[in-house]
Design a protein around this motif. Structure first.
Motif, mmCIF file in Angstrom:
data_model
loop_
_atom_site.group_PDB
_atom_site.id
_atom_site.type_symbol
_atom_site.label_atom_id
_atom_site.label_comp_id
_atom_site.label_asym_id
_atom_site.label_seq_id
_atom_site.Cartn_x
_atom_site.Cartn_y
_atom_site.Cartn_z
ATOM 1 N N VAL A 1 -13.701 0.672 -1.297
ATOM 2 C CA VAL A 1 -12.484 1.401 -1.684
ATOM 3 C C VAL A 1 -12.114 2.382 -0.579
ATOM 4 N N ALA A 2 -13.129 3.117 -0.084
ATOM 5 C CA ALA A 2 -12.888 4.102 0.977
ATOM 6 C C ALA A 2 -12.366 3.446 2.253
ATOM 7 N N LYS A 3 -12.803 2.208 2.516
ATOM 8 C CA LYS A 3 -12.364 1.489 3.714
ATOM 9 C C LYS A 3 -11.026 0.786 3.514
ATOM 10 N N GLY A 4 -10.513 0.818 2.277
ATOM 11 C CA GLY A 4 -9.194 0.257 2.019
ATOM 12 C C GLY A 4 -9.169 -1.185 1.551
ATOM 13 N N TYR A 5 -10.344 -1.804 1.360
ATOM 14 C CA TYR A 5 -10.376 -3.205 0.925
ATOM 15 C C TYR A 5 -10.144 -3.356 -0.576
ATOM 16 N N LEU A 6 -10.602 -2.382 -1.340
ATOM 17 C CA LEU A 6 -10.470 -2.427 -2.795
ATOM 18 C C LEU A 6 -9.741 -1.193 -3.297
ATOM 19 N N SER A 7 -9.209 -1.291 -4.508
ATOM 20 C CA SER A 7 -8.624 -0.129 -5.169
ATOM 21 C C SER A 7 -8.977 -0.215 -6.650
ATOM 22 N N ARG A 8 -8.945 0.943 -7.311
ATOM 23 C CA ARG A 8 -9.316 0.986 -8.719
ATOM 24 C C ARG A 8 -8.145 1.418 -9.572
ATOM 25 N N SER A 9 -8.111 0.885 -10.772
ATOM 26 C CA SER A 9 -7.141 1.308 -11.775
ATOM 27 C C SER A 9 -7.938 1.685 -13.010
ATOM 28 N N GLN A 10 -7.795 2.940 -13.443
ATOM 29 C CA GLN A 10 -8.587 3.412 -14.568
ATOM 30 C C GLN A 10 -8.350 2.557 -15.809
ATOM 31 N N GLY A 11 -9.455 2.094 -16.363
ATOM 32 C CA GLY A 11 -9.378 1.323 -17.594
ATOM 33 C C GLY A 11 -9.184 -0.157 -17.416
ATOM 34 N N SER A 12 -8.846 -0.602 -16.164
ATOM 35 C CA SER A 12 -8.608 -2.037 -15.996
ATOM 36 C C SER A 12 -9.493 -2.701 -14.951
ATOM 37 N N GLY A 13 -10.153 -1.910 -14.088
ATOM 38 C CA GLY A 13 -11.103 -2.522 -13.173
ATOM 39 C C GLY A 13 -10.811 -2.271 -11.707
ATOM 40 N N THR A 14 -11.459 -3.076 -10.849
ATOM 41 C CA THR A 14 -11.355 -2.928 -9.394
ATOM 42 C C THR A 14 -10.652 -4.153 -8.819
ATOM 43 N N TYR A 15 -9.665 -3.895 -7.960
ATOM 44 C CA TYR A 15 -8.825 -4.952 -7.417
ATOM 45 C C TYR A 15 -8.928 -5.017 -5.901
ATOM 46 N N VAL A 16 -8.558 -6.187 -5.358
ATOM 47 C CA VAL A 16 -8.378 -6.303 -3.920
ATOM 48 C C VAL A 16 -7.099 -5.551 -3.584
ATOM 49 N N SER A 17 -7.155 -4.687 -2.569
ATOM 50 C CA SER A 17 -6.012 -3.827 -2.249
ATOM 51 C C SER A 17 -4.777 -4.647 -1.931
ATOM 52 N N SER A 18 -3.633 -4.089 -2.301
ATOM 53 C CA SER A 18 -2.354 -4.764 -2.080
ATOM 54 C C SER A 18 -1.936 -4.650 -0.627
ATOM 55 N N SER A 19 -0.901 -5.394 -0.257
ATOM 56 C CA SER A 19 -0.412 -5.396 1.124
ATOM 57 C C SER A 19 0.365 -4.132 1.458
ATOM 58 N N GLN A 20 0.470 -3.177 0.510
ATOM 59 C CA GLN A 20 1.179 -1.927 0.780
ATOM 60 C C GLN A 20 0.375 -1.011 1.691
ATOM 61 N N ILE A 21 -0.918 -1.303 1.882
ATOM 62 C CA ILE A 21 -1.768 -0.427 2.689
ATOM 63 C C ILE A 21 -1.344 -0.484 4.151
ATOM 64 N N VAL A 22 -1.265 0.684 4.766
ATOM 65 C CA VAL A 22 -0.930 0.808 6.174
ATOM 66 C C VAL A 22 -2.222 0.968 6.956
#
Length: 240
Positions: free
Chosen positions: A58-79
């Protein structure tokens, strides 16, 4: 005697497993990855170990979390932020985004022993302390806290720091920026960071400790940068 192969830390094995799935396309952008319990069962480790691996990604930008729904692969919005010495303004322009800066604090203070050591000046010398929120298309990307020598840059103004610091150095001071040395540290967000980034308090951030050097060997500045890891990805490029 042959050397024993190094043991890979358990959390590192999990990181590599997830990264392999992302790079192979098995995990696609926005996809929910396996649950913590599934990873616990697969690797025979504790939840703490799994959380350490996912927190790092998550810190490296590969994953992101959404409270209550889990951990996702980060979207293409990341710069992406690279280790090349470029100004934030230059990076955003190359990406077709408009950079802007909000100055939170601009003052002159006395250099602590630590800051004086970073800037290679005498303890107690006057230094600028500038805290800036950097944005791309009005989205907060990073929070910067910068220290610079007042003696070296007596004419530095509030207005200069609303623009590109590097532009001031290169075009006004006619100095050449050579390289920067940085240390990467994962941290948990403070209330200030949560507020500025509208950030999940349980999700880690990346902190860069950055010292920039001029072609003369002098130190330009020491800056601590907090990256909005949901939007701004850190990348390291090494050349042989």
């Amino acid at each position: 005697m042959s050397q024993k192969p190094k043991r890979i830390a358990k959390y590192k094995r999990i990181e590599e497993y997830i990264l392999d799935k992302i790079k192979s396309g098995e995990y696609t952008k926005g996809q929910l990855i396996e649950t913590e319990q599934e990873l616990v069962d697969k690797f025979g480790v504790s939840r703490v170990t799994v959380r350490q691996a996912t927190n790092n990604l998550v810190a490296k930008g590969y994953l992101s979390r959404s409270q209550g729904s889990g951990t996702y692969v980060s979207s293409s919005q990341i710069v992406g932020r690279t280790t090349n010495v470029k100004s934030f303004t230059e990076e955003m322009k190359e990406m077709g985004k408009v950079a802007s800066t909000e100055i939170i604090e601009f003052k002159i203070t006395s250099a602590s022993q630590e800051i004086a050591h970073k800037l290679r000046i005498e303890t107690g010398s006057p230094v600028y302390f500038i805290k800036r929120l950097r944005k791309a298309d009005d989205i907060p990307m990073m929070l910067e806290s910068t220290y610079m020598s007042v003696k070296e840059y007596p004419d530095l103004s509030y207005e200069d720091m609303t623009k590109s610091k590097y532009k001031y150095i290169e075009e006004v001071k006619k100095q050449i920026i050579d390289h920067s040395h940085h240390v990467v540290v994962p941290i948990m967000p403070t209330e200030e960071m949560i507020t500025y980034f509208n950030y999940d308090p349980d999700q880690p951030l990346i902190k860069l400790l950055n010292t920039t050097f001029l072609s003369t060997g002098k130190v330009l500045d020491y800056t601590e940068v907090i990256l909005n890891s949901e939007k701004y990805q850190y990348q390291s490029i090494r050349a042989k």
